[in-house]
Design an enzyme around this catalytic site. Sequence first.
Site, PDB file in Angstrom:
ATOM      1  N   HIS A   9       0.804  -1.225   0.000  1.00  0.00           N
ATOM      2  CA  HIS A   9       0.000   0.000   0.000  1.00  0.00           C
ATOM      3  C   HIS A   9       0.837   1.274   0.000  1.00  0.00           C
ATOM      4  O   HIS A   9       0.417   2.284  -0.541  1.00  0.00           O
ATOM      5  CB  HIS A   9      -0.950  -0.009   1.205  1.00  0.00           C
ATOM      6  N   CYS A  65       7.977  -0.668  -1.058  1.00  0.00           N
ATOM      7  CA  CYS A  65       7.212  -0.638   0.179  1.00  0.00           C
ATOM      8  C   CYS A  65       7.654   0.601   0.936  1.00  0.00           C
ATOM      9  O   CYS A  65       8.469   1.376   0.418  1.00  0.00           O
ATOM     10  CB  CYS A  65       7.338  -1.929   1.004  1.00  0.00           C
ATOM     11  N   GLY A  68      11.262  -0.087   2.209  1.00  0.00           N
ATOM     12  CA  GLY A  68      11.993  -0.925   1.268  1.00  0.00           C
ATOM     13  C   GLY A  68      12.597  -2.156   1.918  1.00  0.00           C
ATOM     14  O   GLY A  68      12.915  -3.134   1.248  1.00  0.00           O
ATOM     15  N   HIS A  98      28.286  -3.688 -10.021  1.00  0.00           N
ATOM     16  CA  HIS A  98      29.105  -4.565  -9.192  1.00  0.00           C
ATOM     17  C   HIS A  98      28.382  -5.796  -8.670  1.00  0.00           C
ATOM     18  O   HIS A  98      29.031  -6.805  -8.379  1.00  0.00           O
ATOM     19  CB  HIS A  98      29.663  -3.791  -7.994  1.00  0.00           C
TER      20      HIS A  98
END
Length: 144
Positions: A9, A65, A68, A98
């Site tokens: 959400h 989100c 995160g 990388h």
Amino acid sequence: MTIAIGNDHAGTAYKFEIIKLLEELGHTVVNFGTDDTNSMDYPDAIHPTANAVESKEADFGIILCGSGNGAQMTANKHQGIRAALCWNNELVALTRQHNNANILTIPARFVSLQQALGFVQIFLTTEFEGGRHENRVSKIACSL
């Protein structure tokens, strides 16, 4: 390219703008996230997104989100996933160069929409450098 996207959400508003950008760039988007702002459990959207990338149904994934963190932790439970939580342009570029990240994790409550859109463009246009990084990346997944 086909891009899988998943969100809870907290990432809904950004997701719609990211989808618009991706489609304008000619990519196909598979949406596994919620389309509203009602509270939901992020793993319900993140696992299908990670599955799509892991199975090669999608070339890359983007997950969102609030912080995160939960999204990244969930995605990284999948053996073939290298999800990177990024909050600036340099991290986005480095995680592709990388670490050969295949899922970009965006903390929707901590970056602006313009930053998030920029991250998507950098992520999709930055190549893995290989070379000395290849051996390190090959050691990330756990042996089963």
